[in-house]
Structures are given as C-alpha cells and as structure tokens.
Design an enzyme around this catalytic site. Structure first.
Site, mmCIF file in Angstrom:
data_model
loop_
_atom_site.group_PDB
_atom_site.id
_atom_site.type_symbol
_atom_site.label_atom_id
_atom_site.label_comp_id
_atom_site.label_asym_id
_atom_site.label_seq_id
_atom_site.Cartn_x
_atom_site.Cartn_y
_atom_site.Cartn_z
ATOM 1 C CG HIS A 663 0.042 -0.084 2.582
ATOM 2 N ND1 HIS A 663 0.550 -1.158 3.199
ATOM 3 C CD2 HIS A 663 0.152 1.179 3.290
ATOM 4 C CE1 HIS A 663 1.110 -0.692 4.210
ATOM 5 N NE2 HIS A 663 1.220 0.487 4.526
ATOM 6 C CG ASP A 665 2.052 4.529 4.627
ATOM 7 O OD1 ASP A 665 1.187 3.656 4.667
ATOM 8 O OD2 ASP A 665 2.984 4.661 5.111
ATOM 9 C CG HIS A 715 5.318 0.720 2.672
ATOM 10 N ND1 HIS A 715 4.883 1.971 2.442
ATOM 11 C CD2 HIS A 715 4.679 0.576 3.936
ATOM 12 C CE1 HIS A 715 4.151 2.404 3.293
ATOM 13 N NE2 HIS A 715 3.948 1.631 4.222
ATOM 14 N NE ARG A 725 7.696 -5.712 13.048
ATOM 15 C CZ ARG A 725 7.272 -5.127 11.680
ATOM 16 N NH1 ARG A 725 6.624 -5.525 10.845
ATOM 17 N NH2 ARG A 725 8.094 -4.037 11.407
#
Ligand SMILES: *[C@@H]1O[C@H](CO)[C@@H](O)[C@H](O)[C@H]1NC(C)=O
Ligand SMILES: *[C@@H]1O[C@H](CO)[C@@H](O)[C@H](O)[C@H]1NC(C)=O
Ligand SMILES: *[C@@H]1O[C@H](CO)[C@@H](O)[C@H](O)[C@H]1NC(C)=O
Length: 734
Positions: A663, A665, A715, A725
């Site tokens: 995607h 941002d 990314h 995480r």
C-alpha cells in the site's frame, strides 16, 4: 580634647613597653596607644555566636566572652524582658578595670550581631561623640513605653536607648553597671535606660546615644533604611537615611532573618569574585579511608503520588558514598509506589548497612515519619542525616560528599523546578510567615550569585549535622502546632537559632512537579513531558537521539530514502505497549472503522489509536520536538507542520493479523517505530519497499524508520511468523 590625645600617646608608649613585659595582655592597644577591650555575653556557641566571633576576627577585634557554658538565667530575652545576667557578668569583668579612665570598653550582644569595622574606625567615631559612654539607639521605647516622655528631644535619628551595644570608658562603665543592684532575670535595657533618663547621671557619666547609627545599627524598625554597599574589598551595610556606615549590626527583634541575609555578604563573606565564607571551616573527605567515612542515615519520603520515583531511587543509589556507611530509612505513604520501593529494596537494599521501611499499610503520617527518621539516626549514632523527598532528582552523585564537606549545621543543595524560578529555599519570609522574595533570590536561583547562603526556609532535601540530634535545644522539630512538616522544621530551627544554608556552588539536581501526575494511567510518567521535561527525556528519549542531530553523524539508510534513527528508549516502547494492552480494545482489522471520520479504512490493521489512550497530544509533541528535527536533517527544506491524524500502535500476530498487503500511506512522510525486539519477542516481520525490492527485517526497538508516504515508497508489512510484533505508526502531514 588635645590634652587627652597627648596623654594617651604617652600612655601608649608606656603600654607598648608594658606589652613586651606582659605579652598575654587582654587589653589591646593600637599605634596611637588607645586601649580597647570588647566584651560579649554568650552562654552557648550558637551559629549566631560563631558568626559574631568570625566577624570580630575578620576585623582584628579580640573579644572576651563572658558566661560561656554557664546556665542562662537572664530569661527569654527573645520574647520577653530579661538580660540582667549580662549586666552582672559585665560588672564582674570590669571590676579589675574600674579605675581605668583611658581604657575603652565596647560591649555587644553576639547571637544576633555582626561586626563590620576595625577598632580604629570604631574609636574614631566614638571620639567624635565627645562622650564618655555611648549607647546604641532605636525607634522603639522598650521595655517600658511610658518612659518615652522622659527622653531628651532628638532632632535627627532614633530617640531610644538600646542596650545591645555600647562603648565607653571603663571607669564610667563600671560605675554604671554597679550603680544599682540588678538580678539575672531583670531587664538590662531597663536598667541602663533608667540611668540614662536620670539627667544628673547622664551628665555625670557623659552618656550619649548613637541616634544616627554611626557605630551601632539596631535593625528593629530600621530595615527599610538599610542597604548593602557592594565592594570588591569589603561589602558594608549602609544606612541610607543618615548616610552612615555602621560598625556593629544588631539584628534585634524580628530583624534576625534580615541580619542573616546581610551576614551572607558583610564581614568579608562574599564578593562577586569569590565566596570567602564558603571555604571556611570546610574539610575534605579525600583524607578519609572509605571505611572511615561518616555514618549517614538517608531518610527518603514518598508522601504523595510523584513522577519518576524509580529514577529518584536510582539516583539515591548512585550517590558516590560507601553504602556500608549508609542506613536507608524509607517512608512510603503511597500504595501506588509500593512496587517501585519493593523492587528497589529487593535489588539494592542488601548493599546498604541497613534499610528500614515504613510501608503504606502502616499508615504513618509524614510528621511522625520524619521524626522517626531522626530517631533512626540517633539510634545508629549517625554523623549526618540526609533527608530527601521523592520530588528531588539528585543528578550529581557527589552531592552527599559536597554537603558533608561544607560542614554546616543544616545545609540544602539548591534544586529548582525545570524552567521555573521555583526552588527548595526561600530568601526571606513575609510577615505572614510564608514566602517572600529576597532581593538576591533570582540571582541565586539563576546562579549569577554563587555561594552558601543563610536562608530562613529550606525544603525537600537537606543534610543535618548529627551533633544537632544530641540535645533537645538543637533538635529540629517537625511537629509544631498545625504547621506542615516543612514549615515546622524550619520554624523550629529559626527558633533555636540554628542557621539553615542553601548552597548553589555546584549543580545538584532538580525538583519535579507533582501536580499533574495522574495515577489513572498505568505508566503516568509518560505523560510528564510538559511539567518535567528533563526527567521525561532522561527516561524516554534515546540516549543517542541528540547525537543524531549533529550534522557530522551519518544517518543509516537501509533502503533508498528510508532513514533509520534511534528516538525513544526501550522503556518508552515497553510502557507504550503495556498501556495499549492495558487498554485492550484492539480494532478488528476490518475496512469499517468507526474511529475514522470517513468510517472506512482502506488498509486496515489490528491497532489502537494514540487518541484512545489519551496520548495523542503528547505524541504530536514528540513528533514536533524530536521526530521533525530528524526529518529536517534527512529531507532538508521541508518544514513540517507536524500534523498527523493517524497515530497508532499495530499488533501483528500469526493467529491474528500477521502481515499487511502492499500500500501507499496518505502522508508526506511516515514513521514506523519498532516497539519490541525482532528475533527475541517475535520471528519474521519487517517492512518491504517493493519499488526497490528492499526489506528491513532486523528492526531495532526504539528506532524508527522514516520514509516518504504518498509516492515512491509502496510498501508491505512482512508476515510475523511467531510471537507478537508491535510497531507504532504515524502518517505525518497527510
Ligand atoms: C567544622 O566546623 C567547626 C566550626 O563550626 C570546626 O570547629 C570543625 O573543626 C569543623 N570540622 C571539621 C571536620 O573540619
Ligand atoms: C528481490 O530481492 C531478493 C533478495 O533480496 C531476490 O531474491 C529477488 O530475486 C529480487 N526480486 C526482484 C524482482 O528483483
Ligand atoms: C515460537 O517461539 C517459541 C518460543 O520462542 C518456540 O518454542 C516455538 O517453537 C516457536 N514456534 C515456531 C512455529 O517457530
């Protein structure tokens, strides 16, 4: 007059010979041959007495002390009449000089007096009076106001006699002190006043009053007339009204505290170049073996919810002092901090000579606890007692040593609140008994004047000399009427005539502000960036952050135009994750998202927004004050308004959401902060930039990745294969 001068020169010659024969003469003669003796009465070596003797010494005036270590029978002269004992002691001492018509005697109180001139100046001024006896004067007719009418009229100056200081010839003075019988508890001032008010006696003894403070400055009622005249050589007190520089300064009545202030400067105590008094009576611990260091009880007081308590305790631990010479007394009144204290005692308690703990469940109030601290000190025959409240962060590990070496009765290291003029001392006290600003307060707080200052109030952290705890008359008291413990402590010291000092000769530490500390959060310290920035930074901003700003430091770039910075501490990461988990309302990772104005998220994650835990304002400040500074370094020329609507912590987990599809941002630039440890807390994970076929997988806790958002850096979040995480994301300038 001339004849007398001549005869005194002859007397001087005779006396010079006499001195050779009889070297231990108590009578000192100057070159002109004037014989001069100074007397004082003191039954205790109070701090005030020591100050008086120091000043006498500075001006080469030998003082004969009468009554030392005798019982004081003269009543409570501070609050009442009394002092007859002084007359009787003087009478006894003057007996042997009773026929001496040339010997000049000066008498002065000492607990509240400072000498600021040499004998020559005093004698010259005395001669100018053309009198045989001169008493100091003041504006109050005490102790018998009805006598005011009997006083001779005065055109200029203070009309009434004060007996705190006088000077005259031995023969006349002896006649005066033996004129009528007086008892210990009778009032000395009334005694001398009656003689002065008798016109015949006044004439017979050639008595005068020092109306304009040529020699004697009685400060009561004259505070506003006085000013310090700074001089590199000798700072003097000046009487502005009469344009005089008095020699003997008497802080009588309520002026005692003002005298303490004046005493910081006069008698060669301090000049802009150097603080002379700071170096007097000090010693060095360097000459001691570590095993011979004085025993110190450190009383720690946690009386309210206070920010940075673990750091407070660590700094105590970091004090450079042999732990086997320290007994810790910990009073914790707050359940909220029980864990912090427990952990500290568990980890470090064993290093100390002993640890005594008063826990919240014992419900001991601070008045009693502080008293208990002193008792512990007495119990172990301590040499010193250091009291530290939880809102003091002692940053200088040498603090305890420095205070001990300064060798004062009670001394506080100056500490101030970040960015404020608020400190742990007052320079003056108002009529209401509370804070008043002294004319040097700001200079001291800001360090433009450095010294060891005698002040009327100290708080939060101070060292008490163990000798004070050995007898009731010097024992500090925390329980006085309805007063708060700090007020009671200082009031009791002032009452007992024990000087309190604050030193700003070194930097020692700072005070934290407790008012905005809210125990509603799991880790309230995170919210302390506004009130307690230095402590907040120390705890939460990465130690290497400021190094990164240095143009010489190269910034890591793991992928094209992806920059990598240390920004926050591991503690910050841990606390942020715990806050999020504690809040617990993770989003479902669906496109529908009611938290957003549009109600729709294109690339949803399992996350919690900063706003949801009340940390958005704080986060935006971090963005502005820290992140954008880094941004300017790697993307120069772009001045970010540091806006961000989307600030959130993402949780990746194999059984929940393990990855995020590719995607863009909606940001000018994005930051991606790793909140836990790759390879330790989780396996897999990382960020891949597709255009460059470049991944960052070995992310570092507390480090952020910064990359352009809207274009170029398409990314994805790589799958987390084991463990959980956590990352924190901000879309900056959408
Ligand atoms: C501390 O000061 C006092 C005077 O106030 C002095 O008598 C004493 O010797 C000093 N102590 C040390 C260890 O130097
Ligand atoms: C991307 O990089 C990986 C190793 O880093 C390599 O195996 C792969 O062939 C690359 N893909 C492309 C499309 O270049
Ligand atoms: C995940 O990690 C745990 C402990 O770190 C380990 O015991 C387990 O075998 C790992 N599972 C997989 C599938 O790698």
């Amino acid at each position: 007059m001339a004849a007398r001068r001549d005869s005194s020169i002859l007397a001087g010659l005779a006396c010079a010979v006499f001195i050779l024969l009889c070297s231990v003469s108590e009578v000192s003669s100057n070159r002109e041959g004037r014989k001069f003796v100074t007397f004082t009465v003191a039954t205790d070596e109070t701090d005030g007495f020591k100050r008086f003797m120091r000043s006498a010494d500075k001006y080469n005036i030998q003082v004969q002390v009468l009554g030392m270590h005798q019982e004081w029978l003269g009543g409570d002269v501070q609050n009442n009449i009394g002092g007859g004992q002084k007359v009787l002691l003087l009478k006894e001492a003057l007996k042997k000089y009773k026929d001496d018509k040339d010997l000049v005697i000066m008498f002065s109180d000492s607990y509240d007096v400072i000498i600021t001139a040499e004998k020559e100046e005093i004698l010259r001024k005395f001669d100018d009076f053309n009198a045989r006896v001169v008493f100091g004067a003041e504006g109050f007719c005490w102790p018998d106001r009805t006598l005011a009418d009997l006083y001779p009229e005065v055109r200029l100056g203070k009309p009434y006699l004060n007996s705190g200081g006088f000077i005259g010839y031995a023969s006349e003075l002896y006649q005066i002190v033996s004129h009528t019988s007086i008892q210990n508890q009778h009032d000395d001032q009334l005694y001398y006043t009656r003689i002065f008010l008798n016109p015949e006696l006044r004439e017979k003894f050639k008595m005068k009053l020092d109306h304009t403070s040529e020699i004697f400055q009685n400060m009561n009622g004259a505070g506003a007339d006085l000013t310090l005249k700074f001089d590199d050589d000798k700072t003097r007190l000046r009487n502005r009204v009469y344009n005089t520089e008095p020699c003997i300064i008497h802080g009588n009545g309520p002026q005692k505290l003002v005298l303490n202030h004046i005493g910081n400067y006069v008698a060669d105590s301090w000049s802009f170049d150097e603080c002379h008094s700071c170096k007097e009576n000090t010693f060095s611990l360097k000459t001691y073996k570590r095993d011979d260091y004085p025993v110190v009880v450190i009383g720690l007081f946690i009386e309210q919810p206070t920010p940075f308590v673990p750091e407070f305790l660590n700094k105590i631990y970091n004090l450079d002092y042999p732990k086997n010479k320290i007994v810790l007394f910990i009073h914790n009144h707050e359940e909220h901090h029980a864990g912090d204290v427990q952990e500290f005692v568990k980890n470090y308690g064993g290093d100390y000579k002993a640890v005594r703990e008063v826990t919240p469940s014992m419900n001991m109030n601070q008045w009693y606890a502080r008293k208990q601290g002193l008792s512990e000190c007495i119990g172990v025959k301590c040499d010193y007692y250091l009291s530290v409240d939880a809102d003091v962060q002692i940053t200088n590990p040498k603090t305890l040593q420095i205070l001990i070496q300064q060798n004062r009765s009670v001394i506080a290291p100056m500490a101030t609140k970040y960015g404020k003029l608020w400190s742990n001392f007052w320079g003056a006290i108002g009529d209401d008994g509370f804070y008043a600003r002294s004319d040097d307060y700001i200079d001291i707080v800001q360090g433009t004047k450095k010294g060891v200052w005698n002040v009327p109030y100290i708080n939060n952290v101070y060292l008490i000399h163990g000798s004070l705890l050995q007898q009731p008359k010097t024992m500090p008291n925390f329980i006085v009427g309805q007063l708060d413990a700090d007020m009671a402590f200082c009031a009791s010291l002032r009452e007992k005539g024990i000087f309190m000092y604050v030193t700003n000769m070194d930097t020692f530490g700072r005070l934290t502000t407790t008012t905005s500390y809210s125990t509603e959060h799991l880790h309230p310290d995170m919210w302390q960036m506004y009130d307690n920035r230095p402590d907040w930074e120390e705890k939460y901003i990465h130690a290497d952050f400021y190094k990164m700003l240095d143009p010489k430091t190269e910034v890591e770039m793991p992928c094209p135009d992806v920059y990598w910075f240390p920004i926050v501490t591991e503690t910050f990461c841990k606390h942020l994750v715990e806050e999020m988990e504690n809040y617990g309302e993770w989003s479902a990772g669906k496109n529908e998202d009611q938290r957003l104005p549009s109600g729709y998220e294109n690339v949803p994650t399992v996350d919690i927004h900063m706003r949801q835990v009340g940390f958005e304002k704080e986060w935006l400040t971090i963005l502005k004050d820290y992140v954008c500074k880094l941004q300017l370094k790697v993307f120069p020329g772009y001045f970010s308004p540091a806006q961000a609507i989307m600030n959130f912590v993402v949780r990746y987990h194999p059984q929940e959401q393990p990855f995020l599809r590719p995607h863009h941002d909606s940001s000018t630039f994005t930051i991606n902060l790793a909140l836990n440890k790759a390879g330790v807390d989780f396996e897999g994970g990382g960020c891949r930039f597709l255009r460059y076929n470049c991944s960052v997988t070995n992310t570092k806790m507390g480090w952020l990745l910064m990359h352009p958002g809207r274009l170029t850096h398409y990314h994805e979040g790589l799958p987390t294969t084991n463990g959980t995480r956590y990352i924190m994301i901000s879309f900056v300038d959408p």
